[in-house]
Enzyme design. Structure first.
Site, PDB file in Angstrom:
ATOM      1  N   THR A 138     -32.646   2.032 -54.426  1.00  0.00           N
ATOM      2  CA  THR A 138     -32.120   1.280 -53.288  1.00  0.00           C
ATOM      3  C   THR A 138     -30.974   2.029 -52.626  1.00  0.00           C
ATOM      4  OG1 THR A 138     -32.806  -0.858 -54.185  1.00  0.00           O
ATOM      5  CG2 THR A 138     -31.017  -0.872 -52.591  1.00  0.00           C
TER       6      THR A 138
ATOM      7  N   ASN B 183     -45.304  -0.560 -53.874  1.00  0.00           N
ATOM      8  CA  ASN B 183     -44.961  -1.148 -55.167  1.00  0.00           C
ATOM      9  C   ASN B 183     -45.690  -2.448 -55.471  1.00  0.00           C
ATOM     10  OD1 ASN B 183     -43.177  -2.085 -52.969  1.00  0.00           O
ATOM     11  ND2 ASN B 183     -42.284  -3.406 -54.538  1.00  0.00           N
TER      12      ASN B 183
ATOM     13  N   ALA C 183     -34.892   6.053 -62.183  1.00  0.00           N
ATOM     14  CA  ALA C 183     -35.271   6.466 -63.539  1.00  0.00           C
ATOM     15  C   ALA C 183     -36.034   5.399 -64.308  1.00  0.00           C
ATOM     16  CB  ALA C 183     -34.025   6.871 -64.328  1.00  0.00           C
TER      17      ALA C 183
ATOM     18  N   CYS D 235     -37.799  -7.423 -57.118  1.00  0.00           N
ATOM     19  CA  CYS D 235     -36.632  -7.627 -56.260  1.00  0.00           C
ATOM     20  C   CYS D 235     -36.702  -8.946 -55.511  1.00  0.00           C
ATOM     21  CB  CYS D 235     -36.515  -6.473 -55.268  1.00  0.00           C
ATOM     22  SG  CYS D 235     -36.410  -4.862 -56.069  1.00  0.00           S
TER      23      CYS D 235
END
Length: 385
Positions: A72, A152, A201, A331
């Site tokens: 982000t 996503n 990551a 999210c």
């Protein structure tokens, strides 16, 4: 109760080796990387070694890797600075980007009056490349194209080489959110015509709270976080040494075993799809999932054959059965709004049916998938009664 984790698109399980390495760093390396004494130099050495390793993996220079708190922040850094500092007057994007892109694009439109244009989507949700070229050639304004490499929610894979070539042809800057792809696909950023990417990551079995931006050398990007000269002056703040070291190891392990891991996970995805088709009549799959060249091997978005109003408890029921999946991106998990991605690509009929995202990793098994198919089958049969 059986526990099945099928939400790796939201976050992955950390590799034990990564946890062990991070624990060692937290125990043994106490210095601030900006300090000039021995403790600081030891910490700095770890950060810079990780930077060089990551850069080498992606075939770029170490100076082009900027550590961030995650994807982000990396998205915000690139897009905000392009508009504020690099003279970008127009952004071409799509309606199915991650909110990390959508929200900063909307902010730029409100704050700076940036012109926002959305490329048309094909029926499956893939950007229409002919329309993208039309948009690129329709204006002389300095333009940034922001299109994610892998969606996503539905897993569609952008032809990133083609988009990069189009941007280069029309002198546009190109930003791509690569959060769902780096660590899962080989990426040679030296030859790919992309100026900025975002990486996180925790999408490739590394720690949460750390990622990086690839910033092409010479673009002139400036910081959006001020307060220090860290990260070549582009991102202020003390580097999270243990997280950066963990990310470095996680990325190395991801690419060292990529071929075997990809084959294993793709086999799980195909098996799950086949079992759903065999046991859940009327099931559909959203996006490009049947086209392996244009869809990621890591996730499957499933449209289930029952009315949405009768399936309001579906996700809750899955959780009660020990199954972790998602009805959208993580999210949005606190929101009652429907998926903006599915709203953009599904028919009205299919929007009135529940869709769930299942995402896979090397830690899943076919036995787990059999259990999930059984739970879904039982739940849907109960709907009919």
């Amino acid at each position: 109760m059986k526990q099945v984790y099928l939400d790796s698109a939201a976050t992955t399980q950390m590799r034990p080796e990564v946890i062990a390495r991070m624990t060692d760093v937290m125990s043994e390396v106490h210095g601030n990387p900006s300090s000039t004494h021995t403790y600081g130099r030891s910490a700095k050495s770890l950060v810079e070694t990780a930077r060089k390793n990551i850069a080498a993996q992606l075939n770029v220079t170490a100076a082009e890797i900027i550590f961030t708190s995650g994807g982000t922040e990396a998205d915000n850094l690139a897009i905000h600075s392009c508009v504020r500092d690099l003279g970008v007057e127009r952004i071409i994007t799509s309606s199915i980007e991650h909110h990390a892109v959508i929200y900063i694009v909307d902010y730029c439109a409100e704050k700076y009056g940036t012109e926002i244009t959305h490329v048309k989507l094909k029926e499956c949700g893939t950007p229409n490349y002919t329309d993208l070229e039309r948009l690129l050639s329709s204006s002389d304004k300095k333009t940034l194209v922001s299109l994610m490499h892998i969606n996503n929610e539905i897993g569609n894979k952008l032809d990133i080489d083609r988009v990069g070539a189009l941007c280069k042809k029309h002198n546009a800057l190109f930003h791509s959110d690569c959060v769902q792809s780096i660590g899962h696909y080989e990426m040679d950023l030296a030859t790919l015509a992309v100026d900025f990417t975002a990486v996180s990551a925790h999408k490739f079995h590394g720690p949460k709270g750390v990622g990086f931006a690839f910033v092409r050398k010479g673009t002139g990007l400036k910081p959006i976080i001020l307060g220090g000269s860290q990260e070549r002056g582009i991102r202020a703040g003390t580097e999270s040494v243990h997280n950066i070291v963990g990310m470095d190891l996680a990325l190395k392990m991801a690419y060292d075993s990529l071929e075997d891991d990809r084959a294993y996970v793709l086999d799980l995805k195909n098996y799950f799809k086949e079992q759903l088709e065999a046991h859940v009549p009327g099931v559909k799959f959203n996006g490009n999932c049947s086209d392996h060249n244009n869809s990621t091997y890591t996730l499957l978005n499933v449209c289930l054959p029952c009315p949405a109003d009768k399936a309001a408890m579906l996700l809750f029921t899955m959780d009660l059965k020990g199954i972790a999946c998602s009805k959208g991106s993580a999210c949005q998990s606190g929101s009652q709004k429907g998926s903006h991605v599915l709203t953009s690509v599904l028919s009205e009929e299919d929007l009135n049916k529940p869709s769930l995202r299942f995402s896979f990793s090397i830690y899943n098994t076919k036995e787990e998938l059999d259990y999930v198919v059984g739970v879904l089958k039982e739940y849907l049969q109960a709907m009919v009664v």
